[in-house]
Design a protein around this motif. Structure first.
Motif, mmCIF file in Angstrom:
data_model
loop_
_atom_site.group_PDB
_atom_site.id
_atom_site.type_symbol
_atom_site.label_atom_id
_atom_site.label_comp_id
_atom_site.label_asym_id
_atom_site.label_seq_id
_atom_site.Cartn_x
_atom_site.Cartn_y
_atom_site.Cartn_z
ATOM 1 N N PRO A 40 0.816 -1.154 0.116
ATOM 2 C CA PRO A 40 -0.169 0.030 0.025
ATOM 3 C C PRO A 40 0.857 1.272 -0.033
ATOM 4 O O PRO A 40 0.218 2.331 -0.316
ATOM 5 C CB PRO A 40 -0.808 -0.107 1.535
ATOM 6 C CG PRO A 40 -0.120 -0.940 2.073
ATOM 7 C CD PRO A 40 1.054 -1.861 1.179
ATOM 8 N N ALA A 41 2.140 1.176 0.170
ATOM 9 C CA ALA A 41 2.970 2.518 0.463
ATOM 10 C C ALA A 41 3.741 2.599 -0.906
ATOM 11 O O ALA A 41 4.503 3.431 -1.043
ATOM 12 C CB ALA A 41 3.860 2.439 1.550
ATOM 13 N N GLY A 42 3.656 1.368 -1.829
ATOM 14 C CA GLY A 42 4.515 1.804 -3.131
ATOM 15 C C GLY A 42 5.859 1.677 -3.000
ATOM 16 O O GLY A 42 6.572 2.319 -3.510
ATOM 17 N N LEU A 43 6.222 0.708 -2.000
ATOM 18 C CA LEU A 43 7.785 0.652 -1.859
ATOM 19 C C LEU A 43 8.717 -0.311 -2.552
ATOM 20 O O LEU A 43 9.795 -0.102 -2.710
ATOM 21 C CB LEU A 43 8.089 0.131 -0.346
ATOM 22 C CG LEU A 43 7.270 1.215 0.531
ATOM 23 C CD1 LEU A 43 7.750 0.779 2.186
ATOM 24 C CD2 LEU A 43 7.792 2.737 0.326
ATOM 25 N N TYR A 44 7.775 -1.421 -3.224
ATOM 26 C CA TYR A 44 8.568 -2.252 -4.195
ATOM 27 C C TYR A 44 8.236 -1.587 -5.584
ATOM 28 O O TYR A 44 7.159 -1.401 -6.108
ATOM 29 C CB TYR A 44 7.792 -3.619 -4.248
ATOM 30 C CG TYR A 44 7.927 -4.270 -2.883
ATOM 31 C CD1 TYR A 44 8.902 -5.257 -2.541
ATOM 32 C CD2 TYR A 44 7.142 -4.057 -1.840
ATOM 33 C CE1 TYR A 44 9.291 -5.947 -1.485
ATOM 34 C CE2 TYR A 44 7.351 -4.786 -0.598
ATOM 35 C CZ TYR A 44 8.441 -5.598 -0.336
ATOM 36 O OH TYR A 44 8.595 -6.095 0.923
ATOM 37 N N LYS A 45 9.406 -1.413 -6.488
ATOM 38 C CA LYS A 45 9.597 -0.489 -7.686
ATOM 39 C C LYS A 45 10.342 -1.425 -8.603
ATOM 40 O O LYS A 45 11.315 -2.137 -8.304
ATOM 41 C CB LYS A 45 10.036 0.724 -7.248
ATOM 42 C CG LYS A 45 8.829 1.472 -6.492
ATOM 43 C CD LYS A 45 9.498 2.857 -6.499
ATOM 44 C CE LYS A 45 8.718 3.905 -5.754
ATOM 45 N NZ LYS A 45 9.141 5.043 -4.779
ATOM 46 N N CYS A 59 7.578 2.268 5.281
ATOM 47 C CA CYS A 59 6.722 1.176 5.455
ATOM 48 C C CYS A 59 5.645 1.353 6.493
ATOM 49 O O CYS A 59 5.796 2.205 7.274
ATOM 50 C CB CYS A 59 7.673 -0.089 5.924
ATOM 51 S SG CYS A 59 6.668 -1.559 6.354
ATOM 52 N N LEU A 60 4.472 0.914 6.180
ATOM 53 C CA LEU A 60 3.509 1.121 7.134
ATOM 54 C C LEU A 60 2.985 -0.047 8.053
ATOM 55 O O LEU A 60 2.180 -0.019 8.892
ATOM 56 C CB LEU A 60 2.236 1.173 6.094
ATOM 57 C CG LEU A 60 1.854 2.341 5.202
ATOM 58 C CD1 LEU A 60 0.867 2.312 4.181
ATOM 59 C CD2 LEU A 60 2.070 3.758 6.051
ATOM 60 N N GLU A 61 3.924 -1.085 7.775
ATOM 61 C CA GLU A 61 3.933 -2.095 9.029
ATOM 62 C C GLU A 61 2.640 -3.009 8.816
ATOM 63 O O GLU A 61 1.957 -3.649 9.838
ATOM 64 C CB GLU A 61 4.161 -1.694 10.283
ATOM 65 C CG GLU A 61 5.522 -1.009 10.666
ATOM 66 C CD GLU A 61 5.782 -0.148 11.770
ATOM 67 O OE1 GLU A 61 5.277 -0.493 12.789
ATOM 68 O OE2 GLU A 61 6.493 0.668 11.657
ATOM 69 N N GLY A 63 2.096 -5.690 6.882
ATOM 70 C CA GLY A 63 2.389 -7.349 6.841
ATOM 71 C C GLY A 63 1.987 -7.818 5.515
ATOM 72 O O GLY A 63 2.219 -9.020 5.414
ATOM 73 N N THR A 64 1.593 -6.982 4.649
ATOM 74 C CA THR A 64 0.975 -7.585 3.342
ATOM 75 C C THR A 64 2.318 -8.436 2.678
ATOM 76 O O THR A 64 1.906 -9.500 2.177
ATOM 77 C CB THR A 64 0.597 -6.401 2.424
ATOM 78 O OG1 THR A 64 -0.730 -5.816 3.018
ATOM 79 C CG2 THR A 64 0.111 -7.016 1.197
ATOM 80 N N CYS A 65 3.337 -7.770 2.509
ATOM 81 C CA CYS A 65 4.548 -8.478 1.945
ATOM 82 C C CYS A 65 4.820 -9.794 2.674
ATOM 83 O O CYS A 65 5.096 -10.744 1.761
ATOM 84 C CB CYS A 65 5.632 -7.607 1.750
ATOM 85 S SG CYS A 65 6.353 -6.803 3.193
ATOM 86 N N ARG A 66 4.697 -9.864 3.791
ATOM 87 C CA ARG A 66 5.089 -10.780 4.827
ATOM 88 C C ARG A 66 4.095 -12.119 4.304
ATOM 89 O O ARG A 66 4.527 -13.306 4.104
ATOM 90 C CB ARG A 66 5.386 -10.569 5.912
ATOM 91 C CG ARG A 66 5.585 -11.818 6.993
ATOM 92 C CD ARG A 66 6.034 -11.544 8.195
ATOM 93 N NE ARG A 66 5.008 -11.093 9.045
ATOM 94 C CZ ARG A 66 5.132 -11.210 10.293
ATOM 95 N NH1 ARG A 66 5.986 -11.410 11.149
ATOM 96 N NH2 ARG A 66 4.069 -10.735 11.172
HETATM 97 FE FE1 SF4 Z 1 4.877 -2.439 2.094
HETATM 98 FE FE2 SF4 Z 1 5.307 -4.831 3.385
HETATM 99 FE FE3 SF4 Z 1 5.788 -2.310 4.614
HETATM 100 FE FE4 SF4 Z 1 3.218 -3.416 3.997
HETATM 101 S S1 SF4 Z 1 4.601 -4.377 5.315
HETATM 102 S S2 SF4 Z 1 3.967 -1.366 3.771
HETATM 103 S S3 SF4 Z 1 3.500 -4.428 2.239
HETATM 104 S S4 SF4 Z 1 6.775 -2.884 2.681
#
Ligand code: SF4
Length: 91
Positions: A40-45, A59-61, A63-66
């Motif tokens: 949701p934060a668009g950190l993977y590019k 990171c918004l913490e 956990g989606t990526c995990r």
């Molecule tokens: Fe992005 Fe992962 Fe951080 Fe969620 S926990 S904001 S998916 S990097």
């Protein structure tokens, strides 16, 4: 108010010396592309040349990526140390 405006009021205290998320050396490209869409934060590019990048600073913490990719992408996923990371505003 759109999502970007809401995110812009959050505060981040970035732990420069101790990243709370570290990616594996050679992330699976298909898994990485999931996170380009889902973080949701668009950190993977991915650049137009195809190079991937990730920055844990916003990171918004969530956990989606995990949950989505686990060890196919992540070498480390921890919550930041106390006092570090995101401070939400407006709930
Ligand atoms: Fe992005 Fe992962 Fe951080 Fe969620 S926990 S904001 S998916 S990097």
């Amino acid at each position: 108010v759109n999502v970007d405006e809401k995110l812009a009021v959050d505060k981040f205290n970035v732990d420069e010396a101790n990243p709370h998320i570290v990616l594996v050396d050679d992330p699976d490209p298909a898994e990485f592309d999931k996170l380009i869409l889902c973080c949701p934060a668009g950190l993977y590019k991915r650049s137009p040349e195809g190079d991937t990048s990730f920055d844990y600073a916003g990171c918004l913490e969530c956990g989606t990526c995990r949950i989505l990719c686990g060890s196919t992408i992540l070498e480390k996923w921890e919550y930041p140390q106390a006092g570090m990371g995101v401070s939400y505003r407006f709930g």
